[in-house]
Every structure is written in C-alpha cells, then in structure tokens.
Design an enzyme around this catalytic site. Structure first.
Site, PDB file in Angstrom:
ATOM      1  N   LYS A 115     -26.732 -25.468  39.289  1.00 49.00           N
ATOM      2  CA  LYS A 115     -27.472 -24.247  38.934  1.00 49.00           C
ATOM      3  C   LYS A 115     -28.955 -24.542  38.765  1.00 49.00           C
ATOM      4  O   LYS A 115     -29.791 -23.694  39.055  1.00 49.00           O
ATOM      5  CB  LYS A 115     -26.901 -23.602  37.671  1.00 49.00           C
ATOM      6  CG  LYS A 115     -25.594 -22.874  37.932  1.00 49.00           C
ATOM      7  CD  LYS A 115     -25.308 -21.808  36.904  1.00 49.00           C
ATOM      8  CE  LYS A 115     -24.081 -21.006  37.272  1.00 49.00           C
ATOM      9  NZ  LYS A 115     -23.631 -20.111  36.212  1.00 49.00           N
ATOM     10  N   LYS A 197     -17.508 -23.849  47.353  1.00 46.68           N
ATOM     11  CA  LYS A 197     -16.698 -22.912  46.558  1.00 46.68           C
ATOM     12  C   LYS A 197     -17.065 -21.465  46.889  1.00 46.68           C
ATOM     13  O   LYS A 197     -18.244 -21.169  47.090  1.00 46.68           O
ATOM     14  CB  LYS A 197     -16.980 -23.196  45.068  1.00 46.68           C
ATOM     15  CG  LYS A 197     -16.255 -22.299  44.118  1.00 46.68           C
ATOM     16  CD  LYS A 197     -16.643 -22.584  42.663  1.00 46.68           C
ATOM     17  CE  LYS A 197     -17.800 -21.727  42.194  1.00 46.68           C
ATOM     18  NZ  LYS A 197     -17.916 -21.579  40.737  1.00 46.68           N
ATOM     19  N   LYS A 200     -19.387 -15.795  43.376  1.00 45.21           N
ATOM     20  CA  LYS A 200     -19.886 -14.422  43.304  1.00 45.21           C
ATOM     21  C   LYS A 200     -21.394 -14.354  43.495  1.00 45.21           C
ATOM     22  O   LYS A 200     -21.930 -13.305  43.802  1.00 45.21           O
ATOM     23  CB  LYS A 200     -19.446 -13.703  42.019  1.00 45.21           C
ATOM     24  CG  LYS A 200     -19.652 -14.414  40.687  1.00 45.21           C
ATOM     25  CD  LYS A 200     -19.195 -13.504  39.560  1.00 45.21           C
ATOM     26  CE  LYS A 200     -18.555 -14.039  38.333  1.00 45.21           C
ATOM     27  NZ  LYS A 200     -18.821 -15.226  37.657  1.00 45.21           N
TER      28      LYS A 200
HETATM   29  P1  TYM Z   1     -16.853 -17.899  36.034  1.00 44.17           P
HETATM   30  O1  TYM Z   1     -17.259 -16.583  35.510  1.00 44.17           O
HETATM   31  O2  TYM Z   1     -17.748 -18.602  36.991  1.00 44.17           O
HETATM   32  O3  TYM Z   1     -15.447 -17.798  36.737  1.00 44.17           O
HETATM   33  C1  TYM Z   1     -14.327 -17.233  36.070  1.00 44.17           C
HETATM   34  C2  TYM Z   1     -13.075 -18.005  36.428  1.00 44.17           C
HETATM   35  O4  TYM Z   1     -12.865 -17.974  37.836  1.00 44.17           O
HETATM   36  C3  TYM Z   1     -12.675 -19.303  38.327  1.00 44.17           C
HETATM   37  N1  TYM Z   1     -13.229 -19.392  39.688  1.00 44.17           N
HETATM   38  C4  TYM Z   1     -12.570 -19.892  40.739  1.00 44.17           C
HETATM   39  N2  TYM Z   1     -11.336 -20.406  40.859  1.00 44.17           N
HETATM   40  C5  TYM Z   1     -10.953 -20.806  42.088  1.00 44.17           C
HETATM   41  N3  TYM Z   1     -11.751 -20.728  43.205  1.00 44.17           N
HETATM   42  C6  TYM Z   1     -12.997 -20.218  43.121  1.00 44.17           C
HETATM   43  N4  TYM Z   1     -13.753 -20.123  44.206  1.00 44.17           N
HETATM   44  C7  TYM Z   1     -13.457 -19.773  41.837  1.00 44.17           C
HETATM   45  N5  TYM Z   1     -14.622 -19.211  41.413  1.00 44.17           N
HETATM   46  C8  TYM Z   1     -14.468 -18.998  40.069  1.00 44.17           C
HETATM   47  C9  TYM Z   1     -13.441 -20.187  37.351  1.00 44.17           C
HETATM   48  O5  TYM Z   1     -12.968 -21.511  37.378  1.00 44.17           O
HETATM   49  C10 TYM Z   1     -13.169 -19.498  36.044  1.00 44.17           C
HETATM   50  O6  TYM Z   1     -11.917 -19.905  35.507  1.00 44.17           O
HETATM   51  N6  TYM Z   1     -17.867 -21.045  32.273  1.00 44.17           N
HETATM   52  C11 TYM Z   1     -16.907 -20.092  32.786  1.00 44.17           C
HETATM   53  C12 TYM Z   1     -16.645 -18.933  31.857  1.00 44.17           C
HETATM   54  C13 TYM Z   1     -16.286 -19.309  30.459  1.00 44.17           C
HETATM   55  C14 TYM Z   1     -15.033 -19.815  30.016  1.00 44.17           C
HETATM   56  C15 TYM Z   1     -15.153 -19.958  28.620  1.00 44.17           C
HETATM   57  C16 TYM Z   1     -13.841 -20.143  30.685  1.00 44.17           C
HETATM   58  C17 TYM Z   1     -17.082 -19.184  29.371  1.00 44.17           C
HETATM   59  N7  TYM Z   1     -16.386 -19.578  28.251  1.00 44.17           N
HETATM   60  C18 TYM Z   1     -14.102 -20.448  27.850  1.00 44.17           C
HETATM   61  C19 TYM Z   1     -12.809 -20.633  29.900  1.00 44.17           C
HETATM   62  C20 TYM Z   1     -12.928 -20.786  28.517  1.00 44.17           C
HETATM   63  C21 TYM Z   1     -17.426 -19.533  34.092  1.00 44.17           C
HETATM   64  O7  TYM Z   1     -18.582 -19.589  34.390  1.00 44.17           O
HETATM   65  O8  TYM Z   1     -16.489 -18.883  34.833  1.00 44.17           O
END
Ligand code: TYM
Length: 332
Positions: A115, A197, A200
């Site tokens: 990032k 990956k 979004k």
């Molecule tokens: P975020 O918002 O980027 O994504 C949400 C969830 O989607 C999963 N994910 C994917 N899994 C498989 N293939 C992909 N291409 C893909 N893109 C996204 C992510 O692994 C995630 O599970 N830091 C986290 C959010 C967060 C969080 C937490 C998660 C904040 N606090 C506490 C668990 C526990 C994040 O940025 O997810």
C-alpha cells in the site's frame, strides 16, 4: 472464548465495491460459524481511512457493506453485525497495543509495503499501525477464530504475537486467535493478471468481478479472462489463469478440481469460461436480490447498526477495562 463460548470475528473494509474475492475468501464462510460460535462481523470504517476516501462514498459503502453481510446470509439475530467507529474501545485498545508492537514487526507487513508503494504520497502513520488496530478488533472480543482470505494471514499472525507478548507480561488477558483460511477461496486472483490478487481497488474493472455485477457483465468479464495458449482445462504449473478459474468454479459449484477437469474434457477454454461466468452469476443472483431489498430500507439498517454497536460494546468494554486495570490505569 467469552463466557465459555468460542468466538468468531472478522471484518471487511467499506473502501470499494466488494468483489467475489471478498465473497469467496471471507463473507460466504462467515455464516458457517453462526451455530457453534458467538460471531462478530464488523464493517471496519476506521481501517478504510488509512487511504483517502471521499466522505460521501465511505458513508454509502458502510450501509452497503452491512446490507451485503445480511444478503450473504448473516442473520443479525445470530451474529453481531456492527460498524467499527460505533465502538470506541477499538481505537482505545489499538493505542495500548501500539505500545506492545515493535516497529520492526510492522515494517515487515507485506500489505504495508504494497500500500505504501501504491499510495507513495500518503504513507501515513495509520497505514503503518493498521495491524495493531486489526489486533485490537480481534482481541477485544476474546476471539478464537478469524475467518479471512490468505492475504490477511500475516496480520492475524502478528495479532497472535502481540497477544502472546501481552499475556506473558499480564497473564490471562487475551485469547490467542487462529486464522481460518477457507481452502477453496484462499486467494481469488485478478482476471487480467492472474499472478495478482483480485482487489476492490484495482483500476481495471475487467480484472475484477464485483458481487453486484449483473449477469451479462459477469459473463463478459470471465470471457475476457487471461489464460494461456493451451486448450485443455487442467490445473498446472504456470497456468495461473486456468488455475484461478478452476478455483472460482469449484467455489461456486462445490465440485472438486478433478470433477471439473473431467466435466470439461475435450471442451475448450471458451466453453469453460462461459460455464464459470454462469455459475458465478447464478450463485450471486439471490444475494443481489436480497441486497437490493435491504438497502431500500435505510432506517432498518440504522436500527441494525445501533443494535450491533450496543451488543459489541458490552463485550469490548469488559476486555478494555480488564486491560486498563492490568496496566495500572486509575479507575474512577
Ligand atoms: P479487506 O476489506 O481487504 O477484505 C475483506 C476480506 O476479504 C478477503 N479477500 C480475499 N480473499 C480471497 N481472495 C481475494 N482476492 C480477496 N480479497 C479480499 C480478505 O482476506 C478479508 O478476509 N484488514 C482486513 C479487514 C479487517 C479484519 C479485522 C479482518 C480489519 N479488522 C479483524 C479480520 C479481523 C482487510 O483489509 O480486509
């Protein structure tokens, strides 16, 4: 573990239109924990501001993400669904955990490196300490399992290290959580560059299938998916595009890779891509329908936010208070 009940916790950032990566890697699996676990699923708006957001978009996406949670089968009676900024204990515990997290540990986080390369004009301290806020989210609820995609595994592992360090100094404070990576949805890759990956925040909309894309768009995107010069639908080294499509088809249909290879024996990539698009669109249609109904009633979503925040606060307060006492903060 809270009151002898195991806890599942996860979160999604309202920072863009959610993709089938978010769906298959995370949200789709959340509901499977509802029976055996006390479940908390959060819309992590405080995490989202580590990169610049347009306020109106952030607000709208916060409602949308909550509606999507419910549309994907999360029953608010069985799961605590809430918005992070409504529970102030997250930010408070994050500060405390910052004092138990090493600079070197945060420097090694691959998401921070990615990032900060992408947003070179805004490498703010929040982007750097993002994982301690995530650790606070998880540890506030004495979480046992964290269902996430594989890209978040490193953050959950750091959370474990922080919890263990804190527990060594102040025994029995936090439950040490385990990441749960769903085998099938481990990492959904970009359709335009299957070594990357699916994200979004990708600027190329053809690289990404959004949960809310209509059927024609979904089929068109899969038809254009980058593959290789072979014709045989088979898993293989260096066949990242086909491996990804087999993974996606497997997630949506429940079929194994072997079954898929058999199903498409003697048929070309074109036919296979069409089948993946159709399976994806058919699986998402009921989610989209439910989502539209839920989003039409903003008042009900706000009532849900309030109820979720009240439930979550009760748990969060208990853990934060225990931590503050252990640290020697004076209670008045
Ligand atoms: P975020 O918002 O980027 O994504 C949400 C969830 O989607 C999963 N994910 C994917 N899994 C498989 N293939 C992909 N291409 C893909 N893109 C996204 C992510 O692994 C995630 O599970 N830091 C986290 C959010 C967060 C969080 C937490 C998660 C904040 N606090 C506490 C668990 C526990 C994040 O940025 O997810």
């Amino acid at each position: 573990m809270f009151n002898n009940q195991p806890v599942s916790y996860s979160g999604v950032q309202p920072s863009g239109n959610l993709t089938i990566g978010n769906y298959l890697g995370a949200i789709k699996n959340f509901a499977s924990f509802s029976e055996a676990y006390k479940c908390f699923y959060c819309v992590v708006d405080e995490h989202a501001i580590t990169v610049r957001q347009t306020p109106a978009d952030l607000r709208r996406r916060t409602y949308e993400t909550l509606a999507l949670y419910m549309a994907c089968g999360l029953d608010p009676e069985k799961n605590t669904l809430y918005v992070q900024s409504h529970v102030h204990e997250h930010a408070e515990l994050a500060w405390i955990l910052n004092c138990f997290t090493m600079f070197g540990e945060l420097s090694r986080m691959t998401q921070f490196k990615d990032k900060s390369a992408k947003h070179a004009d805004n490498i703010n301290a929040g982007l750097f300490t993002y994982p301690t806020l995530m650790a606070a989210d998880i540890l506030l609820y004495q979480t046992d399992v964290v269902p996430v995609g594989v890209d978040q595994k490193q953050h959950v592992e750091l959370c474990r290290d922080i919890a263990e360090r804190f527990n060594q100094l102040f025994p029995d404070t936090f439950t040490v959580p385990e990441p749960i990576i769903s085998k099938s949805g481990m990492k959904i890759m970009s359709l335009a560059d299957p070594t990357k990956k699916m994200s979004k925040s990708d600027e190329n909309v053809n690289a990404v299938v959004y949960i809310l894309d209509d059927k024609d768009t979904i089929i068109r995107k899969f038809k254009r998916a980058v593959t290789d010069s072979e014709t045989c639908v088979r898993l293989g080294e260096g066949k990242d595009g086909i491996n990804n499509l087999i993974g996606i088809y497997s997630c949506f249909t429940g079929k194994s890779a072997e079954e898929i290879e058999k199903e498409f024996e003697g048929r070309g990539y074109g036919e296979f891509k069409l089948a993946v698009g159709e399976a994806c669109a058919d699986a998402l249609a009921p989610v989209q329908q439910k989502y539209r109904e839920l989003l039409a009633d903003k008042g009900a979503l706000e009532a849900q936010m309030k109820k979720g925040a009240e439930e979550a606060s009760w748990y969060a307060r208990r853990t934060l208070s225990k931590v503050q006492k252990k640290l020697g903060f004076v209670k008045i």
